[in-house]
Write a protein that holds these residues in place. Structure first.
Motif, mmCIF file in Angstrom:
data_model
loop_
_atom_site.group_PDB
_atom_site.id
_atom_site.type_symbol
_atom_site.label_atom_id
_atom_site.label_comp_id
_atom_site.label_asym_id
_atom_site.label_seq_id
_atom_site.Cartn_x
_atom_site.Cartn_y
_atom_site.Cartn_z
ATOM 1 N N VAL A 1 28.716 14.126 -22.948
ATOM 2 C CA VAL A 1 29.304 12.804 -23.167
ATOM 3 C C VAL A 1 29.456 12.120 -21.814
ATOM 4 O O VAL A 1 29.974 12.711 -20.857
ATOM 5 C CB VAL A 1 30.661 12.919 -23.864
ATOM 6 C CG1 VAL A 1 31.316 11.553 -23.974
ATOM 7 C CG2 VAL A 1 30.504 13.558 -25.242
ATOM 8 N N ARG B 1 26.289 13.014 -26.818
ATOM 9 C CA ARG B 1 26.565 13.673 -28.089
ATOM 10 C C ARG B 1 28.004 13.375 -28.488
ATOM 11 O O ARG B 1 28.936 13.989 -27.960
ATOM 12 C CB ARG B 1 26.336 15.173 -27.980
ATOM 13 C CG ARG B 1 26.499 15.868 -29.317
ATOM 14 C CD ARG B 1 26.008 17.292 -29.279
ATOM 15 N NE ARG B 1 26.082 17.897 -30.606
ATOM 16 C CZ ARG B 1 25.598 19.108 -30.896
ATOM 17 N NH1 ARG B 1 25.011 19.825 -29.951
ATOM 18 N NH2 ARG B 1 25.706 19.583 -32.117
ATOM 19 N N LEU B 2 28.159 12.466 -29.404
ATOM 20 C CA LEU B 2 29.478 12.032 -29.841
ATOM 21 C C LEU B 2 29.789 12.592 -31.217
ATOM 22 O O LEU B 2 28.883 12.906 -31.991
ATOM 23 C CB LEU B 2 29.552 10.506 -29.851
ATOM 24 C CG LEU B 2 29.188 9.813 -28.533
ATOM 25 C CD1 LEU B 2 29.235 8.296 -28.702
ATOM 26 C CD2 LEU B 2 30.105 10.250 -27.415
ATOM 27 N N TYR B 3 31.070 12.696 -31.525
ATOM 28 C CA TYR B 3 31.516 13.242 -32.791
ATOM 29 C C TYR B 3 32.333 12.210 -33.543
ATOM 30 O O TYR B 3 33.034 11.390 -32.943
ATOM 31 C CB TYR B 3 32.347 14.501 -32.556
ATOM 32 C CG TYR B 3 31.569 15.602 -31.896
ATOM 33 C CD1 TYR B 3 31.570 15.747 -30.511
ATOM 34 C CD2 TYR B 3 30.812 16.497 -32.651
ATOM 35 C CE1 TYR B 3 30.844 16.759 -29.898
ATOM 36 C CE2 TYR B 3 30.085 17.500 -32.055
ATOM 37 C CZ TYR B 3 30.100 17.630 -30.674
ATOM 38 O OH TYR B 3 29.374 18.625 -30.081
ATOM 39 N N GLY B 4 32.256 12.259 -34.840
ATOM 40 C CA GLY B 4 32.977 11.295 -35.652
ATOM 41 C C GLY B 4 34.478 11.391 -35.481
ATOM 42 O O GLY B 4 35.170 10.372 -35.439
ATOM 43 N N ASN C 1 37.357 11.928 -33.125
ATOM 44 C CA ASN C 1 37.586 11.947 -31.682
ATOM 45 C C ASN C 1 38.803 11.109 -31.342
ATOM 46 O O ASN C 1 39.336 10.364 -32.172
ATOM 47 C CB ASN C 1 36.354 11.413 -30.940
ATOM 48 C CG ASN C 1 36.026 9.987 -31.293
ATOM 49 O OD1 ASN C 1 36.705 9.056 -30.868
ATOM 50 N ND2 ASN C 1 34.980 9.786 -32.096
ATOM 51 N N SER D 1 40.038 8.236 -33.994
ATOM 52 C CA SER D 1 38.905 7.738 -34.767
ATOM 53 C C SER D 1 39.340 7.153 -36.108
ATOM 54 O O SER D 1 38.628 6.345 -36.694
ATOM 55 C CB SER D 1 37.875 8.843 -34.981
ATOM 56 O OG SER D 1 38.486 10.031 -35.426
ATOM 57 N N ASN E 1 30.436 2.373 -29.846
ATOM 58 C CA ASN E 1 31.092 3.519 -29.211
ATOM 59 C C ASN E 1 31.863 3.089 -27.970
ATOM 60 O O ASN E 1 31.807 3.746 -26.912
ATOM 61 C CB ASN E 1 30.061 4.602 -28.848
ATOM 62 C CG ASN E 1 29.426 5.221 -30.060
ATOM 63 O OD1 ASN E 1 30.099 5.574 -31.027
ATOM 64 N ND2 ASN E 1 28.099 5.341 -30.037
ATOM 65 N N TYR F 1 37.547 10.707 -23.386
ATOM 66 C CA TYR F 1 37.024 10.957 -24.732
ATOM 67 C C TYR F 1 37.303 12.421 -25.043
ATOM 68 O O TYR F 1 36.971 13.300 -24.259
ATOM 69 C CB TYR F 1 35.522 10.675 -24.759
ATOM 70 C CG TYR F 1 34.836 10.994 -26.068
ATOM 71 C CD1 TYR F 1 34.357 12.278 -26.336
ATOM 72 C CD2 TYR F 1 34.639 10.006 -27.026
ATOM 73 C CE1 TYR F 1 33.720 12.555 -27.516
ATOM 74 C CE2 TYR F 1 33.989 10.286 -28.214
ATOM 75 C CZ TYR F 1 33.530 11.566 -28.462
ATOM 76 O OH TYR F 1 32.892 11.844 -29.646
ATOM 77 N N ALA G 1 37.055 15.464 -28.067
ATOM 78 C CA ALA G 1 36.538 15.882 -29.365
ATOM 79 C C ALA G 1 36.299 17.389 -29.311
ATOM 80 O O ALA G 1 35.849 17.918 -28.288
ATOM 81 C CB ALA G 1 35.245 15.152 -29.698
ATOM 82 N N ARG G 2 36.617 18.051 -30.392
ATOM 83 C CA ARG G 2 36.403 19.496 -30.542
ATOM 84 C C ARG G 2 37.024 20.269 -29.380
ATOM 85 O O ARG G 2 36.447 21.236 -28.889
ATOM 86 C CB ARG G 2 34.905 19.800 -30.662
ATOM 87 C CG ARG G 2 34.287 19.150 -31.896
ATOM 88 C CD ARG G 2 32.984 19.767 -32.286
ATOM 89 N NE ARG G 2 32.480 19.225 -33.532
ATOM 90 C CZ ARG G 2 31.437 19.699 -34.187
ATOM 91 N NH1 ARG G 2 30.767 20.729 -33.706
ATOM 92 N NH2 ARG G 2 31.035 19.135 -35.311
#
Length: 114
Positions: free
Chosen positions: A1, A26-29, A31, A52, A75, A96, A98-99
């Motif tokens: 990212v 590589r983005l995730y829904g 986040n 999100s 984004n 950012y 995510a995960r």
């Protein structure tokens, strides 16, 4: 990212600025994107975050003056800063998350001075 922040600059007290942060890669829904700021010699502090699902959270010091929004198609997250004060002077960073992983962008300097 990768995160690209922009929009900083010099503004007089009481003025406004809008920062932008564009995320790519590589983005995730699911986040969280947020803004933090740091003054030399001090810890980085939260300005505000947007999940999100649209939930927004602000630091008490900026609530009512700053507003975070996002354009999901681009984004991109925005930080609208109004009624700026000299104590808002700092380097502003976009994050950012995510995960369980945090990604930081390079800071953009905001200076509030007459």
């Amino acid at each position: 990212v990768q995160l690209q922040a922009s929009g900083g600059g010099l503004v007089q007290p009481g003025g406004s600025l809008r920062l932008s942060c564009a995320a790519s890669g590589r983005l995730y829904g699911a986040n969280v994107m947020g803004w933090y700021r740091q003054v030399p010699g001090k810890q980085r502090e939260l300005v505000g975050t947007i999940v999100s699902n649209g939930f927004v959270n602000y630091a008490e010091s900026v609530r009512g003056r700053f507003a975070i929004s996002r354009d999901r198609a681009k984004n991109t997250v925005y930080l609208q800063m109004n009624s700026l004060k000299p104590e808002d002077t700092a380097a502003y960073y976009c994050k950012y998350s995510a995960r369980g992983i945090d990604y930081w962008g390079l800071g953009t300097q905001v200076t509030v001075s007459s």
